[in-house]
Motif scaffolding. Structure first.
Motif, PDB file in Angstrom:
ATOM      1  N   UNK A 122       0.839  -1.198   0.000  1.00  0.00           N
ATOM      2  CA  UNK A 122       0.000   0.000   0.000  1.00  0.00           C
ATOM      3  C   UNK A 122       0.872   1.244   0.000  1.00  0.00           C
ATOM      4  N   UNK A 123       1.968   1.208   0.766  1.00  0.00           N
ATOM      5  CA  UNK A 123       2.905   2.324   0.762  1.00  0.00           C
ATOM      6  C   UNK A 123       3.543   2.530  -0.603  1.00  0.00           C
ATOM      7  N   UNK A 124       3.891   1.429  -1.284  1.00  0.00           N
ATOM      8  CA  UNK A 124       4.483   1.547  -2.620  1.00  0.00           C
ATOM      9  C   UNK A 124       3.482   2.130  -3.614  1.00  0.00           C
ATOM     10  N   UNK A 125       2.208   1.778  -3.455  1.00  0.00           N
ATOM     11  CA  UNK A 125       1.200   2.359  -4.347  1.00  0.00           C
ATOM     12  C   UNK A 125       1.081   3.857  -4.140  1.00  0.00           C
ATOM     13  N   UNK A 126       1.243   4.308  -2.893  1.00  0.00           N
ATOM     14  CA  UNK A 126       1.201   5.744  -2.626  1.00  0.00           C
ATOM     15  C   UNK A 126       2.392   6.468  -3.251  1.00  0.00           C
ATOM     16  N   UNK A 127       3.506   5.740  -3.398  1.00  0.00           N
ATOM     17  CA  UNK A 127       4.712   6.346  -3.951  1.00  0.00           C
ATOM     18  C   UNK A 127       4.769   6.274  -5.480  1.00  0.00           C
ATOM     19  N   UNK A 128       3.846   5.550  -6.103  1.00  0.00           N
ATOM     20  CA  UNK A 128       3.892   5.378  -7.553  1.00  0.00           C
ATOM     21  C   UNK A 128       3.902   6.695  -8.334  1.00  0.00           C
ATOM     22  N   UNK A 129       3.121   7.727  -7.940  1.00  0.00           N
ATOM     23  CA  UNK A 129       3.194   8.984  -8.691  1.00  0.00           C
ATOM     24  C   UNK A 129       4.600   9.584  -8.721  1.00  0.00           C
ATOM     25  N   UNK A 130       5.441   9.223  -7.747  1.00  0.00           N
ATOM     26  CA  UNK A 130       6.794   9.790  -7.657  1.00  0.00           C
ATOM     27  C   UNK A 130       7.818   8.860  -8.302  1.00  0.00           C
ATOM     28  N   UNK A 131       7.762   7.569  -7.980  1.00  0.00           N
ATOM     29  CA  UNK A 131       8.799   6.643  -8.433  1.00  0.00           C
ATOM     30  C   UNK A 131       8.296   5.679  -9.499  1.00  0.00           C
ATOM     31  N   UNK A 132       7.050   5.822  -9.916  1.00  0.00           N
ATOM     32  CA  UNK A 132       6.459   4.885 -10.862  1.00  0.00           C
ATOM     33  C   UNK A 132       7.025   5.003 -12.257  1.00  0.00           C
ATOM     34  N   UNK A 133       6.954   3.882 -12.989  1.00  0.00           N
ATOM     35  CA  UNK A 133       7.426   3.796 -14.371  1.00  0.00           C
ATOM     36  C   UNK A 133       6.203   3.775 -15.282  1.00  0.00           C
ATOM     37  N   UNK A 134       6.115   4.692 -16.226  1.00  0.00           N
ATOM     38  CA  UNK A 134       4.923   4.831 -17.059  1.00  0.00           C
ATOM     39  C   UNK A 134       5.015   3.956 -18.304  1.00  0.00           C
ATOM     40  N   UNK A 135       3.939   3.229 -18.575  1.00  0.00           N
ATOM     41  CA  UNK A 135       3.826   2.393 -19.770  1.00  0.00           C
ATOM     42  C   UNK A 135       2.449   2.618 -20.374  1.00  0.00           C
ATOM     43  N   UNK A 136       2.401   3.018 -21.640  1.00  0.00           N
ATOM     44  CA  UNK A 136       1.132   3.264 -22.346  1.00  0.00           C
ATOM     45  C   UNK A 136       0.217   4.221 -21.587  1.00  0.00           C
ATOM     46  N   UNK A 137       0.810   5.244 -20.988  1.00  0.00           N
ATOM     47  CA  UNK A 137       0.028   6.268 -20.304  1.00  0.00           C
ATOM     48  C   UNK A 137      -0.402   5.917 -18.901  1.00  0.00           C
ATOM     49  N   UNK A 138       0.009   4.751 -18.375  1.00  0.00           N
ATOM     50  CA  UNK A 138      -0.374   4.333 -17.021  1.00  0.00           C
ATOM     51  C   UNK A 138       0.866   4.183 -16.154  1.00  0.00           C
ATOM     52  N   UNK A 139       0.785   4.685 -14.920  1.00  0.00           N
ATOM     53  CA  UNK A 139       1.893   4.582 -13.966  1.00  0.00           C
ATOM     54  C   UNK A 139       1.539   3.539 -12.921  1.00  0.00           C
ATOM     55  N   UNK A 140       1.786   2.268 -13.263  1.00  0.00           N
ATOM     56  CA  UNK A 140       1.418   1.166 -12.377  1.00  0.00           C
ATOM     57  C   UNK A 140       2.629   0.377 -11.909  1.00  0.00           C
ATOM     58  N   UNK A 141       3.797   0.663 -12.443  1.00  0.00           N
ATOM     59  CA  UNK A 141       4.954  -0.199 -12.228  1.00  0.00           C
ATOM     60  C   UNK A 141       6.132   0.573 -11.617  1.00  0.00           C
ATOM     61  N   UNK A 142       6.971  -0.202 -10.931  1.00  0.00           N
ATOM     62  CA  UNK A 142       8.247   0.302 -10.426  1.00  0.00           C
ATOM     63  C   UNK A 142       9.332  -0.497 -11.133  1.00  0.00           C
ATOM     64  N   UNK A 143      10.211   0.202 -11.841  1.00  0.00           N
ATOM     65  CA  UNK A 143      11.242  -0.473 -12.613  1.00  0.00           C
ATOM     66  C   UNK A 143      12.319  -1.042 -11.695  1.00  0.00           C
ATOM     67  N   UNK A 144      12.620  -2.349 -11.884  1.00  0.00           N
ATOM     68  CA  UNK A 144      13.656  -3.017 -11.100  1.00  0.00           C
ATOM     69  C   UNK A 144      14.827  -3.460 -11.969  1.00  0.00           C
ATOM     70  N   UNK A 145      14.878  -2.972 -13.188  1.00  0.00           N
ATOM     71  CA  UNK A 145      15.963  -3.344 -14.091  1.00  0.00           C
ATOM     72  C   UNK A 145      15.583  -4.524 -14.960  1.00  0.00           C
ATOM     73  N   UNK A 146      15.662  -5.747 -14.397  1.00  0.00           N
ATOM     74  CA  UNK A 146      15.355  -6.944 -15.186  1.00  0.00           C
ATOM     75  C   UNK A 146      13.853  -7.115 -15.392  1.00  0.00           C
TER      76      UNK A 146
END
Length: 410
Positions: A117-141
């Motif tokens: 839940x905390x990571x979801x709150x941080x998505x607007x700041x640290x999230x990775x955008x794909x096709x206009x949606x910021x749902x992911x956090x990039x981990x490299x691999x």
């Protein structure tokens, strides 16, 4: 000490020792797990994973061609080999989680719910955008999608809160869990992810109904659901666009959401009852996200509608098997947690298949254990492992049909 005649044979290769570990008399953790776990429920997801590998192998060439260009060529079986890697990770995760004691599984789920839940709150700041949606956090691999991992943790946490109602019906558990669900819904709509919002809300309502809320409360929830859909259409652009493109297709919509839905339907039905054969499908090459959202359609084209029907029956078998296991469950928490996890699994599969058949608008939701994806596969494995943990039964206990009490089996 002298060696007995059969000792050399018994120890050769270590196989008899493993057999002893899994014998009915064994008191080891692995031995107890082997006899406590529902082996039908364990076999069904493994079968779905095997089907998923075949389906991803069929969809991989189409996806590879779509994402290849002059400067970057994707190998035809790239997504299959990646999926095989995720399977090698997720199967041990599923088994290890299923071995957890109920109390530890509950505590870890509560802690995990707070983390994701905390990571979801941080998505607007640290999230990775794909096709206009910021749902992911990039981990490299790979990319981490917090909402996928939050689903099983949310269900277990909600079941734990609602289970207190059995001790004190006056506790405001409906308000507390409703507030948590509303917070998650807001975070999901900010991404935006309307499909996951519907899934979280649906599972919450199912858990409330199982916890024994009054008919008046159920009617109120129904009214709130209708009001929520209307409000989403009026004030939430993503929902309005999806609904309009599905119900009132225009030329622009035909190039976006409506095109995907229609192409998925055409791909699904192209193979008829028995399919075009492995690797023989052609319409799949025009299908967006053939390896994830629309893999059910690829299965229909290459293996036929009968194969699709078998997959539907497998998902139904999981839900029915869990409900049968819970008929005599006395622990409110275990009942709610297991039923909620089974509901999440079934509802997610139902939504994905509804999109593929053209019954519902596109929602970007995977087909459990079959669609390609790292976050999805591992999160589903954790959730299903929890489901197996909460449905385990001690093989040495038997419930009396007369008193309802558990005692040592004869």
């Amino acid at each position: 000490m002298s060696r007995q005649p059969g000792d050399a044979d018994e120890n050769k290769g270590g196989l008899p020792r493993i057999s002893n570990q899994l014998s009915r008399a064994s008191k080891s953790r692995a031995g107890m797990w082997f006899w406590e776990v529902d082996r039908v429920l364990l076999f069904l997801p493994l079968l779905l994973i095997a089907i998923g590998l075949v389906a991803v192998a069929a969809a991989s060439p189409a996806t590879a061609r779509r994402y290849s260009d002059a400067t970057h060529i994707v190998q035809p079986m790239y997504y299959f080999w990646r999926q095989l890697m995720w399977v090698c990770i997720c199967v041990p995760v599923l088994i290890l989680v299923s071995m957890l004691p109920t109390s530890l599984a509950r505590r870890l789920s509560l802690a995990g719910a707070l983390v994701f839940l905390g990571l979801m709150m941080l998505l607007p700041i640290i999230g990775h955008e794909v096709n206009g949606a910021k749902r992911w956090i990039s981990l490299g691999i790979s990319d981490l999608q917090p909402s996928e991992f939050l689903k099983p943790m949310f269900i277990v946490s909600t079941a734990w809160i609602l289970s207190f109602r059995a001790k004190d019906p006056e506790l405001p558990v409906m308000i507390v869990t409703g507030a948590i669900t509303a917070l998650i819904a807001v975070l999901l709509m900010l991404q935006p992810d309307f499909g996951q919002t519907i899934l979280f809300g649906t599972v919450w309502v199912i858990l409330l109904m199982l916890s024994g809320i009054s008919p008046a409360a159920i009617a109120s929830l129904g009214g709130m659901a209708v009001a929520g859909v209307v409000a989403a259409y009026l004030f939430y652009g993503t929902a309005r666009t999806r609904i309009d493109n599905f119900l009132f297709p225009t030329k622009e919509a035909a190039l976006a959401d409506r095109y995907q839905v229609e192409m998925a339907h055409d791909t699904l039905t192209a193979g008829g009852l028995f399919g075009a054969g492995p690797g023989s499908g052609q319409i799949k090459f025009r299908l967006p996200e053939a390896h994830t959202d629309y893999i059910f359609s690829v299965i229909g084209e290459e293996f036929g509608l009968i194969a699709c029907g078998i997959i539907v029956l497998l998902y139904l078998a999981i839900v029915v098997r869990v409900l049968m296991k819970l008929l005599d469950e006395e622990d409110p928490f275990r009942l709610l947690a297991a039923a909620g996890l089974a509901s999440q699994f079934g509802v997610q599969a139902l939504i994905n298949m509804a999109v593929n058949t053209g019954i519902a608008p596109s929602k970007g939701m995977t087909l459990p254990f079959i669609s390609y994806g790292g976050s999805s596969m591992i999160a589903l494995s954790i959730g299903y492992g929890l489901l197996l943990a909460f449905t385990r039964r001690n093989p040495y206990l038997k419930r009396s049909p007369y008193t309802g009490r558990w005692s040592k089996a004869a």
